[in-house]
Design a protein around this motif. Sequence first.
Motif, PDB file in Angstrom:
ATOM      1  N   GLU A   1       4.993   0.954  -5.675  1.00 22.56           N
ATOM      2  CA  GLU A   1       3.751   1.971  -6.005  1.00 22.56           C
ATOM      3  C   GLU A   1       4.595   3.287  -6.443  1.00 22.56           C
ATOM      4  O   GLU A   1       5.827   3.289  -6.105  1.00 22.56           O
TER       5      GLU A   1
ATOM      6  N   TYR B   1       3.300   7.215  -6.252  1.00 21.70           N
ATOM      7  CA  TYR B   1       2.313   7.931  -5.870  1.00 21.70           C
ATOM      8  C   TYR B   1       2.876   9.638  -5.823  1.00 21.70           C
ATOM      9  O   TYR B   1       3.849   9.596  -5.312  1.00 21.70           O
TER      10      TYR B   1
ATOM     11  N   GLN C   1       1.256  12.742   0.514  1.00 19.18           N
ATOM     12  CA  GLN C   1       2.089  11.717   0.921  1.00 19.18           C
ATOM     13  C   GLN C   1       1.430  11.209   1.960  1.00 19.18           C
ATOM     14  O   GLN C   1       1.328   9.574   2.305  1.00 19.18           O
TER      15      GLN C   1
ATOM     16  N   HIS D   1      -2.008   9.479   1.707  1.00 24.91           N
ATOM     17  CA  HIS D   1      -2.233   8.090   0.936  1.00 24.91           C
ATOM     18  C   HIS D   1      -1.388   7.158   1.774  1.00 24.91           C
ATOM     19  O   HIS D   1      -2.049   5.979   1.819  1.00 24.91           O
TER      20      HIS D   1
ATOM     21  N   MET E   1      -2.369  -0.708  -1.857  1.00 26.36           N
ATOM     22  CA  MET E   1      -2.930  -0.245  -2.865  1.00 26.36           C
ATOM     23  C   MET E   1      -3.096  -1.308  -3.976  1.00 26.36           C
ATOM     24  O   MET E   1      -2.193  -1.837  -4.790  1.00 26.36           O
TER      25      MET E   1
ATOM     26  N   ASP F   1      -4.995   1.345  -9.452  1.00 29.61           N
ATOM     27  CA  ASP F   1      -4.678   2.759 -10.003  1.00 29.61           C
ATOM     28  C   ASP F   1      -5.327   3.803  -9.636  1.00 29.61           C
ATOM     29  O   ASP F   1      -6.641   3.553  -9.372  1.00 29.61           O
ATOM     30  N   GLU F   2      -5.026   4.956  -9.529  1.00 27.67           N
ATOM     31  CA  GLU F   2      -5.584   6.412  -9.114  1.00 27.67           C
ATOM     32  C   GLU F   2      -5.117   7.380  -9.978  1.00 27.67           C
ATOM     33  O   GLU F   2      -4.202   7.397 -10.763  1.00 27.67           O
TER      34      GLU F   2
ATOM     35  N   GLY G   1      -1.638   8.117  -9.029  1.00 32.20           N
ATOM     36  CA  GLY G   1      -0.700   7.094  -8.502  1.00 32.20           C
ATOM     37  C   GLY G   1      -1.050   5.671  -8.952  1.00 32.20           C
ATOM     38  O   GLY G   1      -2.376   5.597  -9.318  1.00 32.20           O
TER      39      GLY G   1
ATOM     40  N   SER H   1      -0.045   1.207  -8.972  1.00 33.13           N
ATOM     41  CA  SER H   1       0.708  -0.043  -8.307  1.00 33.13           C
ATOM     42  C   SER H   1       1.243  -0.744  -9.289  1.00 33.13           C
ATOM     43  O   SER H   1       0.599  -0.848 -10.270  1.00 33.13           O
TER      44      SER H   1
ATOM     45  N   CYS I   1       6.739   5.586  -2.637  1.00 38.86           N
ATOM     46  CA  CYS I   1       6.142   4.014  -2.649  1.00 38.86           C
ATOM     47  C   CYS I   1       5.822   3.955  -1.187  1.00 38.86           C
ATOM     48  O   CYS I   1       6.402   4.190  -0.192  1.00 38.86           O
ATOM     49  N   HIS I   2       4.444   3.701  -0.935  1.00 38.46           N
ATOM     50  CA  HIS I   2       3.692   3.403   0.335  1.00 38.46           C
ATOM     51  C   HIS I   2       3.620   2.100   0.816  1.00 38.46           C
ATOM     52  O   HIS I   2       2.774   1.674   1.433  1.00 38.46           O
TER      53      HIS I   2
END
Length: 153
Positions: free
Chosen positions: A80, A82, A89, A92, A102, A105-106, A109, A111, A134-135
């Motif tokens: 992702e 973000y 961060q 999220h 995730m 999408d938002e 951010g 994916s 990227c989380h």
Amino acid sequence: MLSIRPIALLAPALALVVAACSGGAAPSAPTPTESAAPTGPVRVEIKLTDGFRIEPSDVSVPVGVPVTFVVTNSGAIDHEFYVGDQAAQDAHAQEMQTMGGMAHDEAMGISLKPGQTKELTITFQSAGALLAGCHVSGHYAAGMKSTITVGGS
């Protein structure tokens, strides 16, 4: 013996001919100036890798202009992208952990599945330093982040 007098009489006429042919003063060389800030949309190519890297690792973007990040997942696993300050961060990352990842999408951010390319457009309203991260579980901790300098050149 030649007289210097006729040559002396021709000098003013020769000066007039040279001046007329030259078109005036020689143009001056351009002087270096600061480049103007972009006024139209800016596109930034981003690559996400399975080596837990976001490339490039540092990006500078303008304030007040739409910036489109063209993000490609060049790896074989989900990633992702973000964007936010450290507090965003952290929030999220907590949200990702709570929701189990995730899957959508938002505003800040997106994916990406392996091999996928998506665009994320953001207009930054103030100068400062932000992060992209990227989380996906363990990726951010492994160093999958980059710095975004807003208002930098």
